[in-house]
Motif scaffolding. Structure first.
Motif, PDB file in Angstrom:
ATOM      1  N   ASP A  88       0.803  -1.226   0.000  1.00 50.63           N
ATOM      2  CA  ASP A  88       0.000   0.000   0.000  1.00 50.63           C
ATOM      3  C   ASP A  88       0.839   1.281   0.000  1.00 50.63           C
ATOM      4  OD1 ASP A  88      -2.272  -1.604   0.090  1.00 50.63           O
ATOM      5  OD2 ASP A  88      -2.361  -1.571   2.278  1.00 50.63           O
ATOM      6  N   MET A  89       2.143   1.167   0.112  1.00 49.22           N
ATOM      7  CA  MET A  89       3.014   2.341  -0.014  1.00 49.22           C
ATOM      8  C   MET A  89       3.569   2.349  -1.435  1.00 49.22           C
ATOM      9  SD  MET A  89       4.897   2.634   3.723  1.00 49.22           S
ATOM     10  CE  MET A  89       5.871   4.056   3.205  1.00 49.22           C
ATOM     11  N   ASN A  90       2.713   2.736  -2.364  1.00 46.20           N
ATOM     12  CA  ASN A  90       3.010   2.551  -3.794  1.00 46.20           C
ATOM     13  C   ASN A  90       2.789   3.828  -4.591  1.00 46.20           C
ATOM     14  OD1 ASN A  90       0.250   2.746  -3.701  1.00 46.20           O
ATOM     15  ND2 ASN A  90      -0.154   0.740  -4.611  1.00 46.20           N
ATOM     16  N   ARG A  91       3.124   4.969  -3.995  1.00 52.86           N
ATOM     17  CA  ARG A  91       2.915   6.251  -4.671  1.00 52.86           C
ATOM     18  C   ARG A  91       4.218   6.793  -5.259  1.00 52.86           C
ATOM     19  NH1 ARG A  91       0.577   9.745   0.074  1.00 52.86           N
ATOM     20  NH2 ARG A  91       2.229   8.546   1.106  1.00 52.86           N
ATOM     21  N   VAL A  92       4.101   7.374  -6.448  1.00 48.03           N
ATOM     22  CA  VAL A  92       5.184   8.193  -6.992  1.00 48.03           C
ATOM     23  C   VAL A  92       4.994   9.580  -6.397  1.00 48.03           C
ATOM     24  CG1 VAL A  92       6.241   9.147  -9.065  1.00 48.03           C
ATOM     25  CG2 VAL A  92       5.266   6.832  -9.110  1.00 48.03           C
ATOM     26  N   SER A 121       9.437  -4.679  -6.560  1.00 48.88           N
ATOM     27  CA  SER A 121       9.247  -3.361  -5.961  1.00 48.88           C
ATOM     28  C   SER A 121      10.590  -2.643  -5.916  1.00 48.88           C
ATOM     29  CB  SER A 121       8.674  -3.493  -4.560  1.00 48.88           C
ATOM     30  OG  SER A 121       9.634  -4.046  -3.670  1.00 48.88           O
ATOM     31  N   LEU A 122      10.540  -1.321  -6.002  1.00 50.38           N
ATOM     32  CA  LEU A 122      11.782  -0.545  -6.009  1.00 50.38           C
ATOM     33  C   LEU A 122      12.473  -0.582  -4.659  1.00 50.38           C
ATOM     34  CD1 LEU A 122      10.298   2.206  -8.226  1.00 50.38           C
ATOM     35  CD2 LEU A 122      12.322   0.875  -8.816  1.00 50.38           C
ATOM     36  N   VAL A 177       6.292   0.874  -4.912  1.00 47.28           N
ATOM     37  CA  VAL A 177       6.136   1.107  -6.353  1.00 47.28           C
ATOM     38  C   VAL A 177       6.962   0.058  -7.106  1.00 47.28           C
ATOM     39  CG1 VAL A 177       6.519   2.731  -8.250  1.00 47.28           C
ATOM     40  CG2 VAL A 177       5.791   3.579  -6.005  1.00 47.28           C
ATOM     41  N   THR A 178       6.370  -0.567  -8.110  1.00 44.88           N
ATOM     42  CA  THR A 178       7.126  -1.540  -8.900  1.00 44.88           C
ATOM     43  C   THR A 178       7.773  -0.845 -10.095  1.00 44.88           C
ATOM     44  OG1 THR A 178       5.281  -2.153 -10.338  1.00 44.88           O
ATOM     45  CG2 THR A 178       5.502  -3.368  -8.252  1.00 44.88           C
ATOM     46  N   ARG A 179       8.764  -1.511 -10.671  1.00 44.73           N
ATOM     47  CA  ARG A 179       9.497  -0.889 -11.781  1.00 44.73           C
ATOM     48  C   ARG A 179       8.582  -0.632 -12.972  1.00 44.73           C
ATOM     49  NH1 ARG A 179      10.951  -4.239 -15.956  1.00 44.73           N
ATOM     50  NH2 ARG A 179      10.629  -6.470 -15.654  1.00 44.73           N
ATOM     51  N   LYS A 180       7.659  -1.553 -13.260  1.00 40.26           N
ATOM     52  CA  LYS A 180       6.756  -1.357 -14.402  1.00 40.26           C
ATOM     53  C   LYS A 180       5.787  -0.209 -14.139  1.00 40.26           C
ATOM     54  CE  LYS A 180       6.862  -6.067 -16.282  1.00 40.26           C
ATOM     55  NZ  LYS A 180       6.048  -7.279 -16.603  1.00 40.26           N
ATOM     56  N   ALA A 181       5.277  -0.113 -12.913  1.00 41.31           N
ATOM     57  CA  ALA A 181       4.361   0.977 -12.581  1.00 41.31           C
ATOM     58  C   ALA A 181       5.061   2.321 -12.692  1.00 41.31           C
ATOM     59  CB  ALA A 181       3.800   0.771 -11.170  1.00 41.31           C
ATOM     60  N   LEU A 182       6.321   2.398 -12.243  1.00 41.54           N
ATOM     61  CA  LEU A 182       7.059   3.650 -12.347  1.00 41.54           C
ATOM     62  C   LEU A 182       7.250   4.033 -13.804  1.00 41.54           C
ATOM     63  CD1 LEU A 182       8.632   6.017 -11.209  1.00 41.54           C
ATOM     64  CD2 LEU A 182      10.663   4.535 -11.092  1.00 41.54           C
ATOM     65  N   LEU A 238      19.843  -3.628   8.180  1.00 42.46           N
ATOM     66  CA  LEU A 238      20.294  -2.424   8.879  1.00 42.46           C
ATOM     67  C   LEU A 238      19.165  -1.420   9.087  1.00 42.46           C
ATOM     68  CD1 LEU A 238      23.681  -1.782   7.011  1.00 42.46           C
ATOM     69  CD2 LEU A 238      23.280  -3.123   9.096  1.00 42.46           C
ATOM     70  N   GLY A 239      18.110  -1.520   8.319  1.00 38.66           N
ATOM     71  CA  GLY A 239      16.999  -0.592   8.420  1.00 38.66           C
ATOM     72  C   GLY A 239      15.953  -0.911   7.375  1.00 38.66           C
ATOM     73  N   VAL A 240      14.822  -0.209   7.463  1.00 40.45           N
ATOM     74  CA  VAL A 240      13.698  -0.433   6.558  1.00 40.45           C
ATOM     75  C   VAL A 240      13.540   0.792   5.658  1.00 40.45           C
ATOM     76  CG1 VAL A 240      11.239  -0.927   6.379  1.00 40.45           C
ATOM     77  CG2 VAL A 240      12.551  -1.842   8.310  1.00 40.45           C
ATOM     78  N   ILE A 241      13.652   0.594   4.352  1.00 38.96           N
ATOM     79  CA  ILE A 241      13.554   1.699   3.393  1.00 38.96           C
ATOM     80  C   ILE A 241      12.101   2.156   3.280  1.00 38.96           C
ATOM     81  CG2 ILE A 241      13.816   2.335   0.961  1.00 38.96           C
ATOM     82  CD1 ILE A 241      16.117   0.256   0.845  1.00 38.96           C
ATOM     83  N   THR A 242      11.874   3.467   3.441  1.00 37.73           N
ATOM     84  CA  THR A 242      10.520   4.017   3.339  1.00 37.73           C
ATOM     85  C   THR A 242      10.359   5.002   2.178  1.00 37.73           C
ATOM     86  OG1 THR A 242      11.114   5.727   4.947  1.00 37.73           O
ATOM     87  CG2 THR A 242      10.033   3.731   5.789  1.00 37.73           C
ATOM     88  N   GLU A 243      11.462   5.419   1.561  1.00 41.66           N
ATOM     89  CA  GLU A 243      11.388   6.345   0.429  1.00 41.66           C
ATOM     90  C   GLU A 243      12.683   6.272  -0.358  1.00 41.66           C
ATOM     91  OE1 GLU A 243       9.560  10.355   1.055  1.00 41.66           O
ATOM     92  OE2 GLU A 243      11.490  11.079   0.257  1.00 41.66           O
ATOM     93  N   LEU A 244      12.582   6.414  -1.681  1.00 37.87           N
ATOM     94  CA  LEU A 244      13.759   6.354  -2.546  1.00 37.87           C
ATOM     95  C   LEU A 244      13.757   7.527  -3.507  1.00 37.87           C
ATOM     96  CD1 LEU A 244      12.212   3.277  -2.589  1.00 37.87           C
ATOM     97  CD2 LEU A 244      14.480   2.648  -3.404  1.00 37.87           C
ATOM     98  N   THR A 245      14.929   8.121  -3.705  1.00 37.81           N
ATOM     99  CA  THR A 245      15.145   9.095  -4.764  1.00 37.81           C
ATOM    100  C   THR A 245      16.007   8.425  -5.820  1.00 37.81           C
ATOM    101  OG1 THR A 245      15.015  10.932  -3.211  1.00 37.81           O
ATOM    102  CG2 THR A 245      16.032  11.379  -5.351  1.00 37.81           C
ATOM    103  N   LEU A 246      15.499   8.353  -7.053  1.00 43.67           N
ATOM    104  CA  LEU A 246      16.116   7.550  -8.103  1.00 43.67           C
ATOM    105  C   LEU A 246      16.531   8.398  -9.287  1.00 43.67           C
ATOM    106  CD1 LEU A 246      13.430   4.718  -8.127  1.00 43.67           C
ATOM    107  CD2 LEU A 246      15.635   4.659  -6.950  1.00 43.67           C
ATOM    108  N   LYS A 247      17.658   8.034  -9.916  1.00 42.20           N
ATOM    109  CA  LYS A 247      18.062   8.639 -11.177  1.00 42.20           C
ATOM    110  C   LYS A 247      17.196   8.106 -12.305  1.00 42.20           C
ATOM    111  CE  LYS A 247      22.436   8.606 -12.201  1.00 42.20           C
ATOM    112  NZ  LYS A 247      23.838   8.128 -12.352  1.00 42.20           N
TER     113      LYS A 247
END
Length: 469
Positions: free
Chosen positions: A103-107, A148-149, A123-128, A211-220
């Motif tokens: 459910d955490m699948n927003r751009v 998922s990303l 967010v999955t790679r195809k959805a992005l 080491l931790g749980v990723i909650t947000e990504l900034t991608l090139k």
């Protein structure tokens, strides 16, 4: 020092966590056995070890609360994306709570002028890429599954485009991560380069949730090329395929994709994806750039292939034909399984310097034949990475033993060639036994020290990558 979660499984602690999570999340907490088993390993021969509960956060604040509730009782936390990992990353060997990011699948933002975007981990790679298409942009990392990303960053994954665009470690600019104490940190900003302190982004990319749980990504991001040309080129031998890939890279031809598929895998692709390719070893290739650039690159590759007895070089000129071709490559795991219905598919990968690629692949083919096993080979040979899908009858103890021995020899062979035990699948549980031979005990001690510093109670996806000291 607090007692690590890996040294016990406290039923009362789990009950307390489940009660607290139920009070906080209501029906977004699930304890049904079928759902729990779906959140353990399902993609290889590593036994399924389900969590005690599954919770579905909808925002980073939810993740912080989940981790804090679990941390208070020292109950393990296991992040879950789409469940496509291949080395038992999502298993819960000590029980605990699976955090499913469905459910955490927003751009959250697209900065087209800066060629970057900000996304939630589900967010999955195809959805992005569907979201980006109308802006003339795409995210180039493409593992076979529609992963998922967040999971792609956690496993430092790769894909068919890696030879040109790099892997996840090259395409993640920044992360937000919830640590074992429930605190959320940002690892970097959106700047394309920085010398400000330790590179925390690279520390968490590939850490597999330990080491931790990723909650947000900034991608090139990258611009969709003006011209794309894909094609297939058959060869007489796997060795010739590898040599063509090596010469192409060494010649500086900027190939976007160059994928090895052996004859058995071609047979599987033909049957599963309804293709009509000649059942011989071949390379799937793709070039990106201007019309003139792509034409020149294609000619240069064709000349190299012809020198090694390859051809004819057949192009998929229409976009729908290119998509069908690459979808068949991405479906190789499933098409391989169809070669032997009822057998387990055990996917494994190694990576070696490209100068040793042909030697490694040819020796592995010989080893498969001598082991009397069925195992198609495919690989991202532009960067020396190749995969086996071992098709194994798990009820046959002798066959299982032969398959395990083959996998061990494959890894030993790669390490002897100055390669790695896993090019992109990650460590998880499956590749843990080989890290000492690859890195040495002193390097593993450094990893354990980092783990201890960030996760002193051992609740973050325990039992993966390195064992507690």
């Amino acid at each position: 020092m607090a007692e690590p979660a890996t040294r016990r499984r406290d039923g009362k602690a789990v009950e307390a966590v489940v009660r607290a999570l139920a009070a906080r999340f209501g029906n977004r907490l699930v304890t049904a056995q079928a759902v729990r088993e779906q959140h353990g390993n399902t993609t290889t021969w590593i036994a399924n070890e389900p969590p005690d509960a599954v919770v579905f956060p909808q925002a980073s604040a939810d993740v912080r609360d989940i981790v804090r509730i679990c941390a208070a009782e020292r109950v393990p936390v296991i992040p879950f994306g789409t469940g496509t990992s291949l080395e038992g990353h999502i298993n819960a060997p000590f029980g605990g709570v699976s955090i499913d990011f469905r459910d955490m699948n927003r751009v959250l933002a697209v900065h087209a002028e800066d060629l970057d975007c900000v996304v939630e981990p589900g967010v999955t790679r195809k959805a992005l890429n569907e979201h980006l298409r109308d802006q003339g942009l795409f995210f180039p990392i493409d593992p076979g599954a529609d992963a998922s990303l967040g999971g792609m960053a956690a496993t430092r994954c790769s894909g068919t485009n890696a030879v040109r665009y790099g892997t996840m470690k090259d395409n993640v600019l920044a992360l937000k991560v919830v640590l074992a104490n429930g605190e959320e940190i940002s690892t970097a900003r959106r700047a394309k380069k920085s010398s400000a302190g330790y590179d925390l982004t690279r520390l968490f990319v590939g850490s597999e949730g330990t080491l931790g749980v990723i909650t947000e990504l900034t991608l090139k991001l990258a611009g969709i090329p003006e011209a794309i040309a894909s094609g297939v080129c058959p060869f007489l031998t796997v060795e010739a395929c590898c040599d063509a890939a090596i010469r192409t890279i060494q010649a500086g031809i900027p190939v976007a994709r160059i994928e090895l598929v052996d004859a058995l895998q071609v047979k599987a692709c033909n049957a599963y994806s309804k293709l009509t390719l000649p059942e011989t070893p071949m390379l799937f290739v793709e070039f990106h750039g201007s019309e003139a650039g792509v034409a020149e690159q294609s000619r240069s590759f064709g000349e190299i292939a012809a020198e090694l007895g390859g051809g004819p070089f057949e192009w998929a000129t229409r976009p729908e034909d290119r998509s069908r071709l690459w979808q068949a490559r991405h479906d190789a795991y499933w098409s391989g399984r169809a070669l032997r219905p009822g057998a387990a598919a055990v996917a494994t990968d190694v990576c070696v310097p490209i100068s040793r690629l042909a030697d490694c692949v040819v020796a592995t083919q010989r080893d498969i034949a001598e082991s009397r096993l069925l195992a198609p080979i495919m690989g991202h040979v532009g960067d020396g990475n190749f995969h086996l899908t071992l098709l194994v009858d798990l009820a046959d103890a002798d066959e299982v033993a032969r398959a395990k021995a083959l996998n061990e020899r494959l890894i030993a062979r790669a390490l002897a060639m100055d390669g790695t035990s896993t090019g992109e699948h990650g460590v998880g549980q499956g590749k843990m036994p080989y890290l000492t031979a690859e890195h040495g005990e002193a390097a593993l001690d450094v990893m354990r020290a980092v783990k201890q510093a960030l996760d002193p109670t051992g609740i973050m996806n325990p039992g993966k990558i390195v064992r507690a000291g």
